[in-house]
Each structure stands twice: as structure tokens, then as C-alpha cells.
Design a protein around this motif. Structure first.
Motif, PDB file in Angstrom:
ATOM      1  N   UNK A  73     -28.743  33.817  -3.625  1.00 15.10           N
ATOM      2  CA  UNK A  73     -30.126  33.472  -3.064  1.00 15.10           C
ATOM      3  C   UNK A  73     -30.843  32.781  -3.939  1.00 15.10           C
ATOM      4  N   UNK A  74     -30.998  32.905  -5.111  1.00 14.38           N
ATOM      5  CA  UNK A  74     -31.598  32.088  -6.307  1.00 14.38           C
ATOM      6  C   UNK A  74     -31.129  30.625  -5.937  1.00 14.38           C
ATOM      7  N   UNK A  75     -29.908  30.473  -5.934  1.00 10.01           N
ATOM      8  CA  UNK A  75     -29.418  28.977  -5.580  1.00 10.01           C
ATOM      9  C   UNK A  75     -29.998  28.371  -4.610  1.00 10.01           C
ATOM     10  N   UNK A  76     -30.200  29.140  -3.469  1.00  9.77           N
ATOM     11  CA  UNK A  76     -30.655  28.688  -2.036  1.00  9.77           C
ATOM     12  C   UNK A  76     -32.055  28.433  -2.188  1.00  9.77           C
ATOM     13  N   UNK A  84     -30.428  19.864  -6.929  1.00  7.26           N
ATOM     14  CA  UNK A  84     -28.912  19.878  -6.512  1.00  7.26           C
ATOM     15  C   UNK A  84     -27.853  20.094  -7.185  1.00  7.26           C
ATOM     16  N   UNK A  85     -28.082  19.979  -8.535  1.00 11.02           N
ATOM     17  CA  UNK A  85     -27.003  20.439  -9.656  1.00 11.02           C
ATOM     18  C   UNK A  85     -27.217  21.786 -10.269  1.00 11.02           C
ATOM     19  N   UNK A  86     -26.646  22.761  -9.372  1.00 10.19           N
ATOM     20  CA  UNK A  86     -27.083  24.267  -9.502  1.00 10.19           C
ATOM     21  C   UNK A  86     -25.674  24.974  -9.859  1.00 10.19           C
ATOM     22  N   UNK A  87     -25.748  25.697 -10.895  1.00 13.95           N
ATOM     23  CA  UNK A  87     -24.534  26.454 -11.368  1.00 13.95           C
ATOM     24  C   UNK A  87     -24.896  28.087 -11.243  1.00 13.95           C
ATOM     25  N   UNK A  88     -24.300  28.634 -10.202  1.00 13.79           N
ATOM     26  CA  UNK A  88     -24.015  30.126  -9.977  1.00 13.79           C
ATOM     27  C   UNK A  88     -23.348  30.540 -11.027  1.00 13.79           C
ATOM     28  N   UNK A  98     -19.498  33.931   0.728  1.00 19.61           N
ATOM     29  CA  UNK A  98     -18.750  32.874   0.675  1.00 19.61           C
ATOM     30  C   UNK A  98     -19.049  31.863   1.802  1.00 19.61           C
ATOM     31  N   UNK A  99     -19.346  32.223   3.055  1.00 22.50           N
ATOM     32  CA  UNK A  99     -19.739  31.243   4.023  1.00 22.50           C
ATOM     33  C   UNK A  99     -21.185  30.895   3.803  1.00 22.50           C
ATOM     34  N   UNK A 100     -21.954  31.382   3.454  1.00 25.80           N
ATOM     35  CA  UNK A 100     -23.411  31.149   2.914  1.00 25.80           C
ATOM     36  C   UNK A 100     -23.186  30.026   1.629  1.00 25.80           C
ATOM     37  N   UNK A 101     -22.316  30.219   0.784  1.00 29.19           N
ATOM     38  CA  UNK A 101     -22.013  29.425  -0.350  1.00 29.19           C
ATOM     39  C   UNK A 101     -21.579  28.033   0.119  1.00 29.19           C
ATOM     40  N   UNK A 102     -20.408  28.170   0.910  1.00 35.57           N
ATOM     41  CA  UNK A 102     -20.011  26.861   1.352  1.00 35.57           C
ATOM     42  C   UNK A 102     -21.059  26.210   2.188  1.00 35.57           C
ATOM     43  N   UNK A 103     -21.733  26.893   2.890  1.00 35.06           N
ATOM     44  CA  UNK A 103     -23.141  26.203   3.696  1.00 35.06           C
ATOM     45  C   UNK A 103     -23.820  25.364   2.715  1.00 35.06           C
ATOM     46  N   UNK A 104     -24.062  25.883   1.558  1.00 31.56           N
ATOM     47  CA  UNK A 104     -25.020  25.381   0.458  1.00 31.56           C
ATOM     48  C   UNK A 104     -24.406  24.393   0.134  1.00 31.56           C
ATOM     49  N   UNK A 105     -22.960  24.387  -0.238  1.00 34.20           N
ATOM     50  CA  UNK A 105     -22.576  23.080  -0.997  1.00 34.20           C
ATOM     51  C   UNK A 105     -22.682  22.052  -0.110  1.00 34.20           C
ATOM     52  N   UNK A 106     -22.730  22.169   1.168  1.00 36.98           N
ATOM     53  CA  UNK A 106     -22.797  21.008   2.132  1.00 36.98           C
ATOM     54  C   UNK A 106     -24.182  20.292   1.961  1.00 36.98           C
ATOM     55  N   UNK A 107     -25.139  20.862   1.421  1.00 38.08           N
ATOM     56  CA  UNK A 107     -26.490  20.497   1.005  1.00 38.08           C
ATOM     57  C   UNK A 107     -26.826  20.193  -0.396  1.00 38.08           C
ATOM     58  N   UNK A 357     -43.587  33.140  -7.067  1.00 39.61           N
ATOM     59  CA  UNK A 357     -42.306  33.470  -8.011  1.00 39.61           C
ATOM     60  C   UNK A 357     -41.177  33.348  -6.939  1.00 39.61           C
ATOM     61  N   UNK A 358     -40.706  32.013  -6.291  1.00 45.68           N
ATOM     62  CA  UNK A 358     -40.295  32.205  -4.970  1.00 45.68           C
ATOM     63  C   UNK A 358     -38.772  32.830  -5.311  1.00 45.68           C
ATOM     64  N   UNK A 359     -38.242  32.814  -6.304  1.00 45.60           N
ATOM     65  CA  UNK A 359     -36.942  33.501  -6.311  1.00 45.60           C
ATOM     66  C   UNK A 359     -37.014  34.696  -6.910  1.00 45.60           C
ATOM     67  N   UNK A 360     -38.028  35.547  -6.799  1.00 49.35           N
ATOM     68  CA  UNK A 360     -38.054  36.841  -7.202  1.00 49.35           C
ATOM     69  C   UNK A 360     -37.443  37.982  -6.237  1.00 49.35           C
ATOM     70  N   UNK A 361     -36.951  38.969  -6.529  1.00 46.46           N
ATOM     71  CA  UNK A 361     -36.235  39.868  -5.502  1.00 46.46           C
ATOM     72  C   UNK A 361     -35.124  39.213  -5.069  1.00 46.46           C
ATOM     73  N   UNK A 362     -34.449  37.951  -5.459  1.00 51.78           N
ATOM     74  CA  UNK A 362     -33.496  37.286  -4.827  1.00 51.78           C
ATOM     75  C   UNK A 362     -32.372  37.858  -5.404  1.00 51.78           C
TER      76      UNK A 362
END
Ligand SMILES: Cc1ncc(COP(=O)(O)O)c(C=O)c1O
Length: 364
Positions: A73-76, A84-88, A98-107, A357-362
């Protein structure tokens, strides 16, 4: 709504408020960037501390090659801000995630840590179904006993599985020497950090000898950046806390980045000259590592935190009175920031901006 306006005196902001001294942030960002330039190591700062796309973009503008985060959710949030270049730096487990992750990988060019053969198989299948190639790094357990495979043969076995997985792209390895990062004695910290990194580098050598290219070797934190960043073979640092700093790092480890983060609180009650109660308690700052530190006025300390109340005791400063403002440095920045919706961005005592703090609570 708080009654605040840009240009107001920062001491008049409604309390409790999480204030960010932006000049201190700028100096911390530049100082770490300068270290990276001097030593030739890449920076991929960890957004788990600041949780702010604005601050992540500041780090990238200063030369960071990408951003690290802990959660999908932070990566999103980071990706939505154009990064673009994000390491989780964590494992993503479960079909929905995993479905969310690969969707994110498309963008984006998101990359994820793996440490398990079944997880690798699931990621590969999902990536192929989505039609993306997901970047992965193997997490190696270099002593924390948290996640990660053991150094050596287990790394090679997992890498071999990844390189024959069409949905995955093997990028390299990561570790994290979190078990030694708060070692107070600098010599001991150096020895323990190097002892932790050694098996990771031996695993990298094993991969290369086996014909597997390794682009990324990532590790490091604020307490060890100058050790890990100089260790032969480390390609990037995933430092987090240095940008805002906290009193744990200053008091226990002697790291001297500037204090950029304070919780502004108001004295709501005094008990004689020795004790005062402020309107910031556990809902405004955490104590998972210890009590926060009173920066201003000097000569006071926090002795306890209840939900909405902070208990202050005078050591040798001037007495406080009801209505006085107190600036308190969080003991642990990462968990304290997570309690707040906004940074009140202050330059030389004046409110300059209010950043979500957009990624708080993520946490998911
Ligand atoms: C995997 C990982 N990398 C890097 C860091 C950054 O550490 P620091 O905040 O000490 O810079 C952390 C912090 O918890 C972490 O968990």
C-alpha cells in the motif's frame, strides 16, 4: 479543522501538531546524498520513515536512484505520485495481494523481496497471467531472524528458480542489519555490521561464480550507513530515519543528522514548578523505543505518556505555565509519523506548507 494559515508563526499552530523543520530536512537529504556521491554507493531511501511522496521526490531530486518501502500500500501511494523505481523490502503473500502487486507492476517498475520457493512460484504465475515481468530481489537473513533465506546454497537455489521463471526478473539481493544497528559502541557496531554483511557478500560471490548476474546488493540503515555504504560490494543503501531523525538515533547511537521532526504541544496543567502536563500523549507520539525528548524549553523531560496527556518533569530549566508551547522530538520517528495526517512544514519559525502524510496507515 485546525485554524492554521500559511505564513503564521509556527508556535501558534493548533496542538498537538507534527512539525517538520524543512531546513533540517534539506540539510539531512543533502548530507546523505553527498555521502553517497563521495563513496559511490547508490541511495534508495526507505519511505517507511517519512511516508510522504513529497519527501521521496526531494530525495530523488538529490540523486537517489529509487525509493524503498515496506508495504504494498505504501508502494501504491509512491507510484501514484509518479515514482517508478520502488523496492518493497518485504514479502508479498496471498493471492489478493499478489494480484495487486502485479497490477502495480504494469504501471511502475516495482520490485519485491522474496525468500520462499512457493511464493516465487505464485509471483511468477500471477505476473505471467498479467503479462508483466516482476522484478525481485532475494532477501537474505543476515542476523535479524525476521525474514529472508539463510546465506549460501539457499540463495543460489532460489536464484536458479527465479531465473527460469518467465514472469520474474532477478535483480539481486538485500539484507538488513537491524539487529546491530542500535549497538551504542561505534567500534562494536562496525564489527557486528561487517560480520553480518560478510555472508551476504559471500552469497553474491556464489551467485556470480554460478553465472548469475547480480545488479543490486542492498542493505543499511541510519545507524550503519557509513559502514555498510563503504563495505565492498554493497551497491545501494536503504536508509530511512536520517531524513527526519529521532532521539533514539541521537541518544543511543550518536548519529548527528539534524532534528527535523517535533511534536508541538501545549501545557494544559502545571503541578507547582516541577511537573507539567501537555496535550500530546500516546495518540501524538510513540514510546516503542523509549520516551520522547523535550527539545524546547530546555531542562524538561517526558516521564510518561497516557492517551492524550504527556507528563513532563523539570530537570533544571525554568518553570512552565499553562498555555506554554513545548517542542518534543519523537523517540521513534517512523511510528510517530504514522499517527499524524499532516506535516506542518516550518521554515525559520513560519508555517510554509501543510503536506499530507499520504502513506500513513498504509500497513496493508
Ligand atoms: C528492511 C529495512 N531496511 C532499511 C531500514 C531503514 O532503517 P533506518 O530507519 O534505521 O534508516 C529499515 C528500518 O526498519 C528496514 O526495516
Amino acid at each position: 479543522m485546525r485554524s492554521v494559515w500559511i505564513g503564521m508563526n509556527a508556535m501558534d499552530i493548533d496542538t498537538p501538531a507534527l512539525c517538520l523543520d524543512i531546513e533540517a530536512v534539506e540539510s539531512n537529504v543533502m548530507r546523505m546524498a553527498e555521502f553517497a556521491r563521495r563513496t559511490g554507493v547508490n541511495l534508495r531511501p526507505h519511505a517507511k520513515t517519512h511516508k510522504s511522496p513529497m519527501l521521496a521526490h526531494m530525495q530523488l531530486a538529490a540523486g537517489a536512484i529509487g525509493i524503498t518501502c515496506a508495504k504494498l500500500s505504501e508502494a501504491e501511494v509512491l507510484a501514484a505520485s509518479g515514482i517508478k523505481d520502488i523496492l518493497i523490502a518485504n514479502q508479498i503473500v496471498g493471492a489478493h495481494k499478489i494480484a495487486r502487486l502485479v497490477n502495480l507492476a504494469a504501471h511502475s517498475e516495482v520490485m519485491v523481496a522474496v525468500d520462499d520457493v512457493d511464493n516465487v512460484a505464485e509471483l511468477n504465475a500471477a505476473a505471467q497471467t498479467k503479462g508483466v515481468q516482476l522484478r525481485v530481489v532475494i532477501e537474505i537473513d543476515i542476523g535479524m531472524g525476521r525474514c529472508g533465506v539463510a546465506p549460501g546454497q539457499a540463495v543460489l537455489d532460489l536464484a536458479r528458480q527465479i531465473i527460469v521463471s518467465p514472469g520474474l526478473r532477478f535483480e539481486g539481493v538485500m539484507g538488513y542489519e537491524g539487529h546491530v544497528i542500535f549497538t551504542p559502541d561505534p567500534e562494536e557496531r562496525k564489527a557486528k555490521t561487517e560480520a553480518s554483511l560478510k555472508p551476504m557478500m559471500e552469497s553474491v560471490d556464489l551467485l556470480r561464480r554460478s553465472g548469475i548476474p547480480v545488479n543490486i546488493v542492498s542493505s543499511g540503515g541510519t545507524g550503519t550507513y557509513f559502514i555498510t555504504g563503504c563495505y565492498p560490494g554493497i551497491t545501494e543503501l536503504q536508509v530511512g530515519s536520517y531524513i527526519t531523525m529521532d532521539s533514539q538515533y541521537r541518544e543511543v547511537v550518536g548519529i548527528d543528522f539534524a532534528y527535523a521532526l517535533t511534536v508541538l504541544a501545549t501545557v494544559i496543567r502545571v503541578h507547582g514548578e516541577k511537573r507539567a502536563i501537555v496535550d500530546a500523549g500516546l495518540k501524538a507520539m510513540t514510546r516503542d523505543f523509549g520516551m520522547p525528548y523535550v527539545l524546547d524549553p530546555p531542562g524538561w523531560k517526558v516521564t510518561a505518556l497516557a492517551e492524550e496527556h504527556g507528563f513532563l518533569e523539570r530537570v533544571d530549566g525554568a518553570p512552565l505555565k499553562r498555555g506554554d508551547k513545548v517542542k518534543i522530538v519523537p523517540n521513534h520517528g517512523c511510528t510517530t509519523i504514522n499517527l499524524h495526517d499532516y506535516y506542518y512544514v516550518v521554515r525559520r519559525g513560519v508555517l510554509e506548507a501543510i503536506w499530507p502524510i499520504a502513506a500513513r496507515g498504509k500497513t496493508y
